[in-house]
Design an enzyme around this catalytic site. Structure first.
Site, PDB file in Angstrom:
ATOM      1  N   GLU A  41       0.144  -8.730  -0.379  1.00  0.00           N
ATOM      2  CA  GLU A  41      -0.700  -9.143   0.853  1.00  0.00           C
ATOM      3  C   GLU A  41      -2.221  -8.374   0.882  1.00  0.00           C
ATOM      4  O   GLU A  41      -2.234  -7.375   0.943  1.00  0.00           O
ATOM      5  CB  GLU A  41       0.056  -8.872   1.876  1.00  0.00           C
ATOM      6  CG  GLU A  41      -0.502  -9.459   3.220  1.00  0.00           C
ATOM      7  CD  GLU A  41       0.221  -8.881   4.523  1.00  0.00           C
ATOM      8  OE1 GLU A  41       1.577  -8.843   4.448  1.00  0.00           O
ATOM      9  OE2 GLU A  41      -0.216  -8.667   5.462  1.00  0.00           O
ATOM     10  N   ARG A  45      -9.259  -6.647   6.113  1.00  0.00           N
ATOM     11  CA  ARG A  45      -9.767  -5.655   7.191  1.00  0.00           C
ATOM     12  C   ARG A  45     -10.908  -4.783   6.465  1.00  0.00           C
ATOM     13  O   ARG A  45     -11.199  -3.880   7.403  1.00  0.00           O
ATOM     14  CB  ARG A  45      -8.435  -4.639   7.382  1.00  0.00           C
ATOM     15  CG  ARG A  45      -7.328  -5.356   8.345  1.00  0.00           C
ATOM     16  CD  ARG A  45      -6.349  -4.108   8.549  1.00  0.00           C
ATOM     17  NE  ARG A  45      -5.021  -4.699   8.477  1.00  0.00           N
ATOM     18  CZ  ARG A  45      -3.923  -4.169   8.543  1.00  0.00           C
ATOM     19  NH1 ARG A  45      -3.794  -2.993   8.494  1.00  0.00           N
ATOM     20  NH2 ARG A  45      -3.016  -4.774   8.470  1.00  0.00           N
ATOM     21  N   LYS A 129       7.032 -12.951  10.637  1.00  0.00           N
ATOM     22  CA  LYS A 129       6.668 -11.458  10.465  1.00  0.00           C
ATOM     23  C   LYS A 129       7.309 -10.721  11.680  1.00  0.00           C
ATOM     24  O   LYS A 129       7.059 -11.363  12.753  1.00  0.00           O
ATOM     25  CB  LYS A 129       5.037 -11.115  10.156  1.00  0.00           C
ATOM     26  CG  LYS A 129       4.785  -9.814  10.409  1.00  0.00           C
ATOM     27  CD  LYS A 129       3.367  -9.731   9.865  1.00  0.00           C
ATOM     28  CE  LYS A 129       3.000  -8.374  10.312  1.00  0.00           C
ATOM     29  NZ  LYS A 129       1.580  -7.987   9.558  1.00  0.00           N
TER      30      LYS A 129
HETATM   31  C1  3PG Z   1       0.459  -4.887   8.972  1.00  0.00           C
HETATM   32  O1  3PG Z   1      -0.463  -5.048   8.876  1.00  0.00           O
HETATM   33  O2  3PG Z   1       1.662  -5.406   9.041  1.00  0.00           O
HETATM   34  C2  3PG Z   1       0.437  -3.337   9.552  1.00  0.00           C
HETATM   35  O3  3PG Z   1      -0.634  -2.773   9.728  1.00  0.00           O
HETATM   36  C3  3PG Z   1       1.197  -2.566   8.425  1.00  0.00           C
HETATM   37  O4  3PG Z   1       1.815  -1.431   8.839  1.00  0.00           O
HETATM   38  P1  3PG Z   1       1.892  -0.027   8.268  1.00  0.00           P
HETATM   39  O5  3PG Z   1       0.470   0.304   8.143  1.00  0.00           O
HETATM   40  O6  3PG Z   1       2.922   0.796   9.029  1.00  0.00           O
HETATM   41  O7  3PG Z   1       2.685  -0.248   7.048  1.00  0.00           O
END
Ligand code: 3PG
Length: 212
Positions: A41, A45, A129
């Site tokens: 994925e 960002r 999700k």
């Molecule tokens: C996402 O985009 O799903 C989350 O920011 C991921 O969370 P994590 O950094 O705790 O894995």
């Protein structure tokens, strides 16, 4: 959807890639694939994320690569043009869901409450999700959701790590877990892709044990 589902059934872990540039993104993707993780994925960002998504889709064809942190229908449309094979969004919005459905691209929209999950169900989504998984109730909340929304599969993301991956995967309603713990920014910045491969291998081993 079936290729993606098959791949996730075999190895239920989805690493997040927040690429600072396309080349770094491709190297990170290759390190993850080497470690056994082939569903990736790429999150929107960073300024380079669309370019990185396209580069990974073109240069790492052995992976199934999708776009994450997709917030708008316009972004969803562009990620499809760049080659995204699935779309993930932190929340549930009609524009993103309908754009993905119109393009026949699997969409994993984020839900954190029963109402949002029911809304997703009414958009004909059967895979969602669960975000932010740790803060929204973790494995216990998922157990409550999955006993009510039968047939729905979940991808918990947000606060998942090697320490709790097995707890989430113990629930058969969990399709896969997503997370950024597999792509530490400091290791990638220093070019330590072996560390990424090592984390991927560790996650694969945990998943194997949890699903044995
Ligand atoms: C996402 O985009 O799903 C989350 O920011 C991921 O969370 P994590 O950094 O705790 O894995």
């Amino acid at each position: 959807m079936s290729d993606l589902m098959d791949r996730l059934n075999a190895t239920p872990v989805v690493p997040l890639i927040a690429a600072t540039d396309a080349n770094t993104g491709v190297k990170t993707a290759r390190a993850l694939v080497e470690g056994g993780l082939t569903v990736l994925e790429i999150v929107l960002r960073t300024p380079a994320s669309m370019e990185a998504l396209q580069a990974i889709c073109e240069q790492v064809p052995e992976a199934i690569s999708g776009a994450g942190t997709v917030l708008t229908a316009a972004q969803a449309e562009e990620t499809v043009k760049r080659g995204a094979q699935f779309i993930v969004s932190p929340g549930l919005t009609e524009g993103v869901v309908k754009t993905a459905q119109a393009n026949d691209v699997p969409i994993l929209a984020g839900i954190a409450t029963a109402t949002e999950l029911q809304q997703a169900y009414n958009y004909d989504l059967r895979t969602v999700k669960f975000f932010p998984a740790g803060l929204a109730g973790g494995p216990k909340m998922l157990k409550a959701f999955s006993s009510v929304f039968q047939g729905v599969k979940f991808m918990p993301t947000g606060g998942v790590s090697a320490a709790n991956l097995g707890d989430y995967l113990a629930n058969p309603a969990v399709l896969a877990c997503g997370g950024s713990w597999l792509t530490p920014a400091d290791a990638i910045a220093s070019g330590d892709y072996a560390a990424v491969t090592k984390l991927a291998k560790e996650a694969v081993a945990i998943a194997k044990q949890a699903r044995a």
